[in-house]
Structure formats: C-alpha cells, structure tokens
Design an enzyme around this catalytic site. Structure first.
Site, PDB file in Angstrom:
ATOM      1  N   LEU A  85       1.101  -1.445  -0.181  1.00  0.00           N
ATOM      2  CA  LEU A  85      -0.306  -0.209  -0.533  1.00  0.00           C
ATOM      3  C   LEU A  85       0.573   1.223  -0.026  1.00  0.00           C
ATOM      4  O   LEU A  85       1.818   1.343   0.280  1.00  0.00           O
ATOM      5  CB  LEU A  85      -0.883   0.286   1.143  1.00  0.00           C
ATOM      6  CG  LEU A  85      -1.948  -1.133   1.098  1.00  0.00           C
ATOM      7  CD1 LEU A  85      -2.575  -0.448   2.520  1.00  0.00           C
ATOM      8  CD2 LEU A  85      -2.729  -1.299   0.042  1.00  0.00           C
ATOM      9  N   ASP A  86       0.388   2.289  -0.596  1.00  0.00           N
ATOM     10  CA  ASP A  86       1.070   3.531  -0.430  1.00  0.00           C
ATOM     11  C   ASP A  86       1.317   3.750   0.965  1.00  0.00           C
ATOM     12  O   ASP A  86       0.879   3.540   1.844  1.00  0.00           O
ATOM     13  CB  ASP A  86       0.417   4.815  -1.175  1.00  0.00           C
ATOM     14  CG  ASP A  86       0.555   4.834  -2.918  1.00  0.00           C
ATOM     15  OD1 ASP A  86       1.182   3.473  -3.185  1.00  0.00           O
ATOM     16  OD2 ASP A  86      -0.432   5.227  -3.442  1.00  0.00           O
ATOM     17  N   ARG A  87       2.677   4.674   1.139  1.00  0.00           N
ATOM     18  CA  ARG A  87       2.478   5.366   2.443  1.00  0.00           C
ATOM     19  C   ARG A  87       1.454   5.716   3.528  1.00  0.00           C
ATOM     20  O   ARG A  87       1.450   5.500   4.338  1.00  0.00           O
ATOM     21  CB  ARG A  87       3.243   6.185   2.337  1.00  0.00           C
ATOM     22  CG  ARG A  87       4.511   6.443   3.580  1.00  0.00           C
ATOM     23  CD  ARG A  87       5.914   7.394   3.256  1.00  0.00           C
ATOM     24  NE  ARG A  87       6.524   8.051   4.668  1.00  0.00           N
ATOM     25  CZ  ARG A  87       6.130   9.077   5.115  1.00  0.00           C
ATOM     26  NH1 ARG A  87       5.055   9.794   4.738  1.00  0.00           N
ATOM     27  NH2 ARG A  87       6.240   9.544   7.034  1.00  0.00           N
ATOM     28  N   ARG A 191      -6.040   6.506  -7.464  1.00  0.00           N
ATOM     29  CA  ARG A 191      -5.966   7.741  -7.208  1.00  0.00           C
ATOM     30  C   ARG A 191      -6.017   9.488  -8.309  1.00  0.00           C
ATOM     31  O   ARG A 191      -6.088  10.594  -8.815  1.00  0.00           O
ATOM     32  CB  ARG A 191      -4.338   8.502  -6.326  1.00  0.00           C
ATOM     33  CG  ARG A 191      -4.389   8.345  -5.562  1.00  0.00           C
ATOM     34  CD  ARG A 191      -2.854   7.825  -4.628  1.00  0.00           C
ATOM     35  NE  ARG A 191      -1.614   8.833  -4.499  1.00  0.00           N
ATOM     36  CZ  ARG A 191      -0.213   9.356  -4.203  1.00  0.00           C
ATOM     37  NH1 ARG A 191      -0.265   7.452  -3.764  1.00  0.00           N
ATOM     38  NH2 ARG A 191      -0.082  10.211  -4.074  1.00  0.00           N
TER      39      ARG A 191
END
Length: 271
Positions: A85-87, A191
């Site tokens: 997952l993105d940070r 996104r």
C-alpha cells in the site's frame, strides 16, 4: 543463450536478497502485533497505519516489511508481504508465513483472484456520474527522483491497461465518500483515475487533491484499504475488513458525511 527475463506482477512485493533479522524495540513489537486483523498457521493480515511505508523508500525509518520481524520465530524467516500500500494509505495488507503460501498467493494475485475495496474522500462534491468504471490506460513518468502516473492514449508506447470501479456512498456540495475497486494493480491507479474525472482524493497533493475541506485541514491522503477477499493457501477464501481509522472518521464528521457501517472479518468458503 541468455536466460529469459521474468517481470514481477504489479503490486507484488520485491523480495530482499538477504534475510537479516532486525532488532526491534518492545514498543515496535507491540505496535506491529496490535495491527493484526486475522492470523492462522498460513497468513497474517494486518491493518497498516497511514504514514508507514510498506517496503523500501528513502525515509530512514523502519518499514512494515522490517516490522514483520516482530512475528518471526527464533531462527526463522519473517512473514512475507504479498502486496503493498502507498505510504499514506491505511488498511488491509496481507502477509504469508511460508514460502509455499507466498508463492500460491502471488500466483492468485496474478490470476486476478484478489478482490480489493477502498474507501476514499474526494472533492469537490460527488463524481458525475455517481458510479461507474474508469477504463483509462496509464503510463509512468519520472520527474527528478519522483515517479508519477499519467492517463494516456491506448496506443501510447508506455501505456498500461488500468480499470477502476467506483460508486458514491455519501456526498454533499463539498466532498463525497466513494468506494473504489481496482480491477488492475497499477501504481497510484485509484488516485490518478479519480483525478482524471475531476474528483481527486482529498489530501493528495501529488495529483491535485484538496488540502483544506470544509474549513478543516486534510490530515493525509484520504484513502483506506477497507476490505480484501482472497483465496487461502489451505483452501477456501478469506474476507478481511479493516475498520476506519480515527483521522478518516473525523474528516467525514467535519464534512457532515455519514460514516459507513463496516462488517467484521469473516471466512468465506469456496464454491
């Protein structure tokens, strides 16, 4: 004759060449163990907090991959990340305790047998239409040391197929709560896709998301991996849900958007 080159499937974590145990503080061990949503002899499913990198990165701090040593038995390897997952994204992330389990889950991900559901806050207002499929190819672009994804034409030489489903759960004139389900696993896909229809995710400065909404500062990227359904290495399926974190709930309340009810984790047998 040179050996063939194999590409790692999108979203599958890159293995490290050397497995050297990392010494963690008691506080780090306690924190990692507190994130467990589901565990059995084959897998551990965690609720990753926002602000923690899954793996690698330039920030000199322990990543989730490092913190998995909290679950390693003496002299044994740590669990293996199956995806990332993105940070700044919170929520469900899957690990395997064994090599065979990791291999099986990696193959299942390549075969698109994983189903992921995210919750996101977008602005301004609801998307139009309020639900549908975004089927826009993406390409990677590097600017300095940063990597971005851009919507592109299908015939672009770097185009990668990308499909995302969305539906609006609650909305007002300021913002909307949407459920997002990616059919493919490109970097930053959700996104970029939402930004492409004029509804970037709140807190997403990289892709034009609002940093202030309803008079309140947006604390981070408002994206939460809410649910993951996947085949289990020992048979059947598992569906695991991560509760909404407090900062996400607070943002919904500040915006006057209803907080959705979420079912608990459950086991689903294969048909």
């Amino acid at each position: 004759m040179s050996s063939p080159k194999f590409r790692r499937p999108p979203g599958v974590a890159k293995p490290k060449a050397v497995e050297c145990p990392i010494t963690l503080t008691p506080e780090e061990v306690e924190a990692a163990r507190s994130w467990v949503l589901y565990e059995d002899e084959a897998i551990i499913v965690l609720d990753k907090p926002a602000g923690l990198s899954s793996q690698g990165g330039r920030i000199k701090a322990h990543t989730l991959d490092d913190l998995l040593w909290a679950f390693a038995k003496p002299g044994k390897a740590r669990p293996r990340l199956i995806h990332r997952l993105d940070r700044d994204t919170s929520g469900v992330i899957l690990t395997a305790k064994t090599k065979p389990g990791a291999a099986m889950l990696g193959e299942a991900m390549m075969a698109k047998r994983f189903r992921k559901s995210y919750l996101a806050i977008v602005a301004p207002g609801a998307p139009e239409p309020k639900g549908g499929m975004i089927d826009s190819p993406l390409r990677r672009e590097s600017i300095g040391r940063e990597a971005y994804m851009r919507v592109c034409e299908l015939d672009h030489p770097d185009a990668e197929t990308a499909r995302s489903r969305y539906r609006t759960l609650a909305h007002n004139a300021t913002a909307a709560l949407v459920e997002l389900s990616p059919d493919t696993g490109r970097m930053h896909q959700l996104r970029v896709h939402m930004a492409s229809i004029g509804r970037p995710l709140a807190g997403d400065s990289r892709y034009g998301g609002a940093l202030m909404l309803g008079g309140a500062a947006v604390p981070r990227l408002m994206l939460h991996a809410a649910r993951l359904t996947f085949p289990h290495p020992l048979g059947g399926e598992r569906k695991v849900t991560a509760p909404l974190p407090s900062d996400f709930k607070a943002m919904l309340e500040a915006l006057g958007l209803a907080v959705p009810e979420q079912p608990g984790s459950e086991t689903v047998d294969q048909v």
